[in-house]
Design a protein around this motif. Sequence first.
Motif, PDB file in Angstrom:
ATOM      1  N   GLN A  74      33.835  35.621  40.123  1.00 56.52           N
ATOM      2  CA  GLN A  74      34.797  36.337  41.270  1.00 56.52           C
ATOM      3  C   GLN A  74      36.227  35.879  40.983  1.00 56.52           C
ATOM      4  O   GLN A  74      37.216  36.814  41.056  1.00 56.52           O
ATOM      5  CB  GLN A  74      34.450  36.088  42.605  1.00 56.52           C
ATOM      6  CG  GLN A  74      32.988  36.706  42.981  1.00 56.52           C
ATOM      7  CD  GLN A  74      33.302  38.442  42.870  1.00 56.52           C
ATOM      8  OE1 GLN A  74      33.972  39.015  43.050  1.00 56.52           O
ATOM      9  NE2 GLN A  74      32.299  38.835  42.104  1.00 56.52           N
ATOM     10  N   ILE A  75      36.586  34.789  40.762  1.00 53.64           N
ATOM     11  CA  ILE A  75      37.977  34.115  40.404  1.00 53.64           C
ATOM     12  C   ILE A  75      38.488  34.819  39.049  1.00 53.64           C
ATOM     13  O   ILE A  75      39.591  35.272  39.110  1.00 53.64           O
ATOM     14  CB  ILE A  75      38.105  32.592  40.584  1.00 53.64           C
ATOM     15  CG1 ILE A  75      37.441  32.197  41.904  1.00 53.64           C
ATOM     16  CG2 ILE A  75      39.572  32.375  40.064  1.00 53.64           C
ATOM     17  CD1 ILE A  75      37.706  30.831  41.914  1.00 53.64           C
ATOM     18  N   ASP A  76      37.648  34.850  37.916  1.00 58.86           N
ATOM     19  CA  ASP A  76      38.035  35.412  36.759  1.00 58.86           C
ATOM     20  C   ASP A  76      38.320  37.092  36.948  1.00 58.86           C
ATOM     21  O   ASP A  76      39.316  37.528  36.456  1.00 58.86           O
ATOM     22  CB  ASP A  76      37.071  35.158  35.717  1.00 58.86           C
ATOM     23  CG  ASP A  76      37.050  33.685  35.111  1.00 58.86           C
ATOM     24  OD1 ASP A  76      38.045  33.059  35.493  1.00 58.86           O
ATOM     25  OD2 ASP A  76      36.269  33.311  34.633  1.00 58.86           O
ATOM     26  N   THR A  77      37.322  37.511  37.836  1.00 59.89           N
ATOM     27  CA  THR A  77      37.628  38.863  37.828  1.00 59.89           C
ATOM     28  C   THR A  77      38.921  39.435  38.779  1.00 59.89           C
ATOM     29  O   THR A  77      39.844  40.131  38.404  1.00 59.89           O
ATOM     30  CB  THR A  77      36.342  39.536  39.084  1.00 59.89           C
ATOM     31  OG1 THR A  77      35.245  39.350  38.322  1.00 59.89           O
ATOM     32  CG2 THR A  77      36.618  40.994  39.455  1.00 59.89           C
ATOM     33  N   MET A  78      39.262  38.383  39.715  1.00 59.05           N
ATOM     34  CA  MET A  78      40.484  38.641  40.434  1.00 59.05           C
ATOM     35  C   MET A  78      41.676  38.294  39.382  1.00 59.05           C
ATOM     36  O   MET A  78      42.834  39.078  39.651  1.00 59.05           O
ATOM     37  CB  MET A  78      40.546  37.751  41.510  1.00 59.05           C
ATOM     38  CG  MET A  78      39.589  38.100  43.055  1.00 59.05           C
ATOM     39  SD  MET A  78      39.787  37.432  44.589  1.00 59.05           S
ATOM     40  CE  MET A  78      39.618  35.475  43.949  1.00 59.05           C
ATOM     41  N   THR A  79      41.483  37.285  38.725  1.00 61.38           N
ATOM     42  CA  THR A  79      42.528  37.080  37.683  1.00 61.38           C
ATOM     43  C   THR A  79      42.938  38.329  36.727  1.00 61.38           C
ATOM     44  O   THR A  79      44.046  38.421  36.654  1.00 61.38           O
ATOM     45  CB  THR A  79      42.253  35.744  37.141  1.00 61.38           C
ATOM     46  OG1 THR A  79      42.094  34.691  37.844  1.00 61.38           O
ATOM     47  CG2 THR A  79      43.274  35.513  35.853  1.00 61.38           C
ATOM     48  N   VAL A  80      41.834  38.767  36.224  1.00 61.67           N
ATOM     49  CA  VAL A  80      41.909  39.914  35.335  1.00 61.67           C
ATOM     50  C   VAL A  80      42.634  40.933  36.066  1.00 61.67           C
ATOM     51  O   VAL A  80      43.707  41.793  35.517  1.00 61.67           O
ATOM     52  CB  VAL A  80      40.736  40.300  34.738  1.00 61.67           C
ATOM     53  CG1 VAL A  80      40.818  41.769  34.103  1.00 61.67           C
ATOM     54  CG2 VAL A  80      39.911  39.314  33.735  1.00 61.67           C
ATOM     55  N   ILE A  81      42.144  41.444  37.305  1.00 67.42           N
ATOM     56  CA  ILE A  81      42.826  42.630  38.067  1.00 67.42           C
ATOM     57  C   ILE A  81      44.121  42.348  38.508  1.00 67.42           C
ATOM     58  O   ILE A  81      45.174  43.001  38.245  1.00 67.42           O
ATOM     59  CB  ILE A  81      41.819  42.858  39.313  1.00 67.42           C
ATOM     60  CG1 ILE A  81      40.677  43.453  38.634  1.00 67.42           C
ATOM     61  CG2 ILE A  81      42.789  43.685  40.197  1.00 67.42           C
ATOM     62  CD1 ILE A  81      39.570  43.520  39.831  1.00 67.42           C
ATOM     63  N   ARG A  82      44.604  40.903  38.802  1.00 65.29           N
ATOM     64  CA  ARG A  82      45.859  40.618  39.000  1.00 65.29           C
ATOM     65  C   ARG A  82      46.701  40.568  37.972  1.00 65.29           C
ATOM     66  O   ARG A  82      48.064  41.200  37.816  1.00 65.29           O
ATOM     67  CB  ARG A  82      45.888  39.248  39.701  1.00 65.29           C
ATOM     68  CG  ARG A  82      47.381  38.772  40.051  1.00 65.29           C
ATOM     69  CD  ARG A  82      47.170  37.267  40.428  1.00 65.29           C
ATOM     70  NE  ARG A  82      48.489  36.502  40.519  1.00 65.29           N
ATOM     71  CZ  ARG A  82      48.657  35.469  40.707  1.00 65.29           C
ATOM     72  NH1 ARG A  82      47.548  34.664  40.737  1.00 65.29           N
ATOM     73  NH2 ARG A  82      49.994  34.736  40.664  1.00 65.29           N
ATOM     74  N   ALA A  83      46.455  40.134  36.618  1.00 64.46           N
ATOM     75  CA  ALA A  83      47.272  40.327  35.281  1.00 64.46           C
ATOM     76  C   ALA A  83      47.348  41.803  34.989  1.00 64.46           C
ATOM     77  O   ALA A  83      48.563  41.861  34.574  1.00 64.46           O
ATOM     78  CB  ALA A  83      46.318  39.734  33.998  1.00 64.46           C
ATOM     79  N   LEU A  84      46.257  42.731  35.321  1.00 66.04           N
ATOM     80  CA  LEU A  84      46.559  44.040  34.838  1.00 66.04           C
ATOM     81  C   LEU A  84      47.618  44.877  35.821  1.00 66.04           C
ATOM     82  O   LEU A  84      48.684  45.374  35.205  1.00 66.04           O
ATOM     83  CB  LEU A  84      45.378  44.897  34.867  1.00 66.04           C
ATOM     84  CG  LEU A  84      44.262  44.561  33.482  1.00 66.04           C
ATOM     85  CD1 LEU A  84      42.946  45.009  34.186  1.00 66.04           C
ATOM     86  CD2 LEU A  84      44.756  44.926  32.463  1.00 66.04           C
ATOM     87  N   LYS A  85      47.644  44.363  37.064  1.00 62.11           N
ATOM     88  CA  LYS A  85      48.495  45.008  37.945  1.00 62.11           C
ATOM     89  C   LYS A  85      49.811  44.398  37.463  1.00 62.11           C
ATOM     90  O   LYS A  85      50.791  45.192  37.748  1.00 62.11           O
ATOM     91  CB  LYS A  85      48.303  44.404  39.182  1.00 62.11           C
ATOM     92  CG  LYS A  85      47.166  45.365  40.159  1.00 62.11           C
ATOM     93  CD  LYS A  85      46.538  45.083  41.437  1.00 62.11           C
ATOM     94  CE  LYS A  85      45.378  45.762  41.955  1.00 62.11           C
ATOM     95  NZ  LYS A  85      45.200  45.363  43.265  1.00 62.11           N
TER      96      LYS A  85
ATOM     97  N   PRO B  75      42.252  31.961  28.751  1.00 67.02           N
ATOM     98  CA  PRO B  75      43.180  30.796  28.784  1.00 67.02           C
ATOM     99  C   PRO B  75      43.259  30.121  30.522  1.00 67.02           C
ATOM    100  O   PRO B  75      42.941  31.057  31.162  1.00 67.02           O
ATOM    101  CB  PRO B  75      44.569  31.129  28.684  1.00 67.02           C
ATOM    102  CG  PRO B  75      44.480  32.472  27.886  1.00 67.02           C
ATOM    103  CD  PRO B  75      43.040  32.959  28.333  1.00 67.02           C
ATOM    104  N   VAL B  76      43.424  28.844  30.423  1.00 74.52           N
ATOM    105  CA  VAL B  76      43.066  28.296  31.847  1.00 74.52           C
ATOM    106  C   VAL B  76      44.600  28.490  32.721  1.00 74.52           C
ATOM    107  O   VAL B  76      44.495  28.868  33.992  1.00 74.52           O
ATOM    108  CB  VAL B  76      42.772  26.804  31.815  1.00 74.52           C
ATOM    109  CG1 VAL B  76      42.955  26.205  33.278  1.00 74.52           C
ATOM    110  CG2 VAL B  76      41.458  26.655  31.216  1.00 74.52           C
ATOM    111  N   ASP B  77      45.519  28.621  32.067  1.00 71.00           N
ATOM    112  CA  ASP B  77      46.724  28.785  32.510  1.00 71.00           C
ATOM    113  C   ASP B  77      47.088  30.122  32.785  1.00 71.00           C
ATOM    114  O   ASP B  77      46.884  31.060  32.056  1.00 71.00           O
ATOM    115  CB  ASP B  77      47.916  28.231  31.568  1.00 71.00           C
ATOM    116  CG  ASP B  77      49.296  28.363  32.166  1.00 71.00           C
ATOM    117  OD1 ASP B  77      49.808  27.557  33.075  1.00 71.00           O
ATOM    118  OD2 ASP B  77      49.936  29.416  31.783  1.00 71.00           O
ATOM    119  N   TYR B  78      47.393  30.477  34.100  1.00 72.02           N
ATOM    120  CA  TYR B  78      47.706  31.831  34.444  1.00 72.02           C
ATOM    121  C   TYR B  78      48.697  32.678  33.594  1.00 72.02           C
ATOM    122  O   TYR B  78      48.448  33.829  33.076  1.00 72.02           O
ATOM    123  CB  TYR B  78      47.998  32.132  35.915  1.00 72.02           C
ATOM    124  CG  TYR B  78      48.169  33.447  36.326  1.00 72.02           C
ATOM    125  CD1 TYR B  78      47.210  34.509  36.444  1.00 72.02           C
ATOM    126  CD2 TYR B  78      49.486  34.094  36.448  1.00 72.02           C
ATOM    127  CE1 TYR B  78      47.340  35.806  36.513  1.00 72.02           C
ATOM    128  CE2 TYR B  78      49.863  35.289  36.900  1.00 72.02           C
ATOM    129  CZ  TYR B  78      48.616  36.180  36.980  1.00 72.02           C
ATOM    130  OH  TYR B  78      48.595  37.429  37.306  1.00 72.02           O
TER     131      TYR B  78
END
Length: 138
Positions: free
Chosen positions: A15-26, A114-117
């Motif tokens: 779920q955290i990786d999912t939120m990170t991908v969606i956040r990056a795309l936005k 990558p670990v770094d956002y």
Amino acid sequence: MKNPSKPILLVEDDQIDTMTVIRALKELHVTNRVEHVENGEAAVDYLNNPAKDRPCLILLDLNMPVMGGIEFLQVVKHDAALRRIPVVVLTTSEEQQDKVASFDLGVAGYIRKPVDYRQFVEAVRSIDAYWTLSELPQ
């Protein structure tokens, strides 16, 4: 992405990786909607559902329960109706055998998460730039 009316299929169990991908795309102003499923089996079901739009791109994790990424690729890349959908592996796996198996099964790219956002956003920016410029068959 080139066709903003088509979704991006995110196949990711974390779920955290999912939120990170969606956040990056936005953050990158990618306007394609993201359809999310948590494993390869759910992704195959999504792709075979005629009521669902075919994605312009699949972002695929490898290490998932029920049906992992390699198994998913074995199914999708041997299906004439699905094999042309570009798949980019986005995973934590550093295993050489995973890279080899992924490319043997026809992935368009393999990126370690990558670990770094900020580095993660740059990785997603590269994916977006490539698929915005790429000419894909209809």
